[in-house]
Design a protein around this motif. Structure first.
Motif, PDB file in Angstrom:
ATOM      1  N   TYR A 331      23.255  11.774  31.455  1.00  0.00           N
ATOM      2  CA  TYR A 331      22.213  12.714  32.178  1.00  0.00           C
ATOM      3  C   TYR A 331      22.454  13.742  32.761  1.00  0.00           C
ATOM      4  O   TYR A 331      23.922  14.037  33.099  1.00  0.00           O
ATOM      5  N   VAL A 332      21.622  14.621  32.854  1.00  0.00           N
ATOM      6  CA  VAL A 332      21.840  15.843  33.524  1.00  0.00           C
ATOM      7  C   VAL A 332      21.609  15.610  35.074  1.00  0.00           C
ATOM      8  O   VAL A 332      20.555  15.340  35.265  1.00  0.00           O
ATOM      9  N   VAL A 333      22.560  16.497  35.819  1.00  0.00           N
ATOM     10  CA  VAL A 333      22.389  16.077  37.301  1.00  0.00           C
ATOM     11  C   VAL A 333      22.494  17.467  37.825  1.00  0.00           C
ATOM     12  O   VAL A 333      23.295  18.313  37.663  1.00  0.00           O
ATOM     13  N   GLU A 334      21.150  17.706  38.656  1.00  0.00           N
ATOM     14  CA  GLU A 334      21.194  19.088  39.291  1.00  0.00           C
ATOM     15  C   GLU A 334      21.213  18.700  40.811  1.00  0.00           C
ATOM     16  O   GLU A 334      20.508  17.980  41.511  1.00  0.00           O
ATOM     17  N   ALA A 335      22.103  19.431  41.606  1.00  0.00           N
ATOM     18  CA  ALA A 335      22.352  19.094  43.032  1.00  0.00           C
ATOM     19  C   ALA A 335      21.225  19.967  44.022  1.00  0.00           C
ATOM     20  O   ALA A 335      20.570  21.226  43.143  1.00  0.00           O
ATOM     21  N   PRO A 336      20.741  19.652  45.193  1.00  0.00           N
ATOM     22  CA  PRO A 336      19.783  20.452  45.885  1.00  0.00           C
ATOM     23  C   PRO A 336      20.423  21.845  46.181  1.00  0.00           C
ATOM     24  O   PRO A 336      21.972  22.029  46.086  1.00  0.00           O
ATOM     25  N   PRO A 337      19.591  22.749  46.700  1.00  0.00           N
ATOM     26  CA  PRO A 337      20.489  23.763  47.194  1.00  0.00           C
ATOM     27  C   PRO A 337      21.297  23.641  48.196  1.00  0.00           C
ATOM     28  O   PRO A 337      21.286  22.989  49.154  1.00  0.00           O
ATOM     29  N   GLU A 338      22.467  24.274  48.219  1.00  0.00           N
ATOM     30  CA  GLU A 338      23.587  24.242  49.203  1.00  0.00           C
ATOM     31  C   GLU A 338      23.213  25.566  50.206  1.00  0.00           C
ATOM     32  O   GLU A 338      22.857  26.727  50.011  1.00  0.00           O
TER      33      GLU A 338
END
Length: 338
Positions: A331-338
């Protein structure tokens, strides 16, 4: 997740498996054991963290809200982004964990309450002073006076149970509370959309509640290391917990990543995993069972539903590698903006 003996017949089991310090998701202990006590507490309406996005090869997506407990007592969560996201999903996953299924009715449960209460006591009837080393007991007395006052009943409890009571009083004194407000807000949003979260918790079956409680009553658990780790947290960690709670309230993902460790919970969990009671029931690998049950639920959801919403403790997402496990599954995992 800490529970009171007067509210459940399996109080003893919960106390040994999940209550008190085990229920907490702590930040790491500073290397020198010394922290700045002047952390400012966030109050008012706050957005909480952004959402992690998980995308399957066929294009189906899952949005994950990382949750923490405790949270600042003065914060009211404003779930605008989450509300918009839930409005666009067709499935919800419950958070990973476990539950006890004793299969008893109300009347029988009431008759078992006295036995459940006794499981919180030391099997040999010893007091904390008799169980703990002199230096550890001296630390306990100082912190007990500060947070629990002159309560004498706690002196007869197992170290794990006593430290759990101390920890809960410590949270309250430091302006922290559990994350129930977040769960209540989510339940309201689910109801509006007609969504029912899929339960993914591992069920611990107990066929004979009375026999189990009797066994717990005489079960020895070397929980002194857990007790000492809890004292460390109470004595030194208030600013760290407040910082982590603030980071969640403000949506500071970088700080959450830095504070995602769980040293106290890990120590207490290892103590319980090594107990004969847990080993006999095949629960020694419970964290891995919980992890695999959740990952299997994710696989099904991403295969069968175009859009899914899920909640997962930040300590699992970042501290115990749940996000990495999703990446390893393709799966491709994208983090929220830091």
């Amino acid at each position: 997740m800490a529970m009171q003996c007067t509210r459940t017949i399996v109080c003893g089991l919960w106390m040994l498996l999940a209550a008190g310090p085990l229920a907490a998701q702590q930040g790491p202990t500073p290397p020198d054991g010394v922290v700045d006590m002047a952390t400012v507490q966030v109050t008012g309406e706050q957005p909480g963290p952004g959402l992690w996005k998980v995308t399957a090869p066929q294009g189906h997506v899952m949005w994950i809200l990382g949750i923490v407990s405790p949270l600042p007592a003065g914060v009211e969560w404003r779930p605008d982004e989450v509300e918009r996201t839930i409005a666009g999903v067709d499935h919800v996953l419950g958070e990973p964990g476990f539950k006890v299924d004793p299969q008893v009715g109300l009347l029988k449960g009431l008759t078992l309450l006295p036995l459940a209460r006794r499981t919180a006591r030391d099997p040999q009837g010893r007091t904390l002073q008799q169980v703990l080393s002199a230096p550890t007991y001296a630390r306990w007395l100082q912190l007990k006076q500060m947070y629990l006052g002159t309560d004498r009943s706690v002196e007869k409890e197992r170290p794990l149970v006593a430290s759990g009571r101390l920890y809960q009083a410590f949270l309250k004194r430091n302006g922290l509370r559990d994350g129930k407000q977040v769960d209540k807000a989510l339940q309201r949003l689910y109801k509006v959309r007609g969504l029912q979260p899929e339960v993914l918790k591992v069920t611990l079956k107990i066929d004979d509640a009375r026999a189990t409680l009797k066994e717990l009553q005489v079960t020895e658990v070397d929980d002194r290391a857990c007790f000492e780790r809890t004292l460390d947290t109470v004595e030194f960690q208030a600013p760290v917990l407040r910082e982590r709670a603030n980071a969640w309230a403000l949506g500071d993902v970088a700080a959450l990543r830095r504070l995602s460790g769980s040293t106290m919970a890990q120590t207490c969990r290892e103590v319980l995993q090594d107990s004969a009671f847990v080993r006999r029931r095949g629960w020694s690998d419970l964290p891995e069972q919980v992890r695999q049950r959740w990952l299997q639920g994710v696989d099904r959801a991403l295969q069968q539903h175009a859009a899914t919403f899920a909640t997962v403790p930040v300590s699992l997402l970042l501290g115990e590698g749940y996000l990495q496990a999703l990446q390893q599954r393709g799966y491709v995992v994208e983090a929220p903006p830091e």
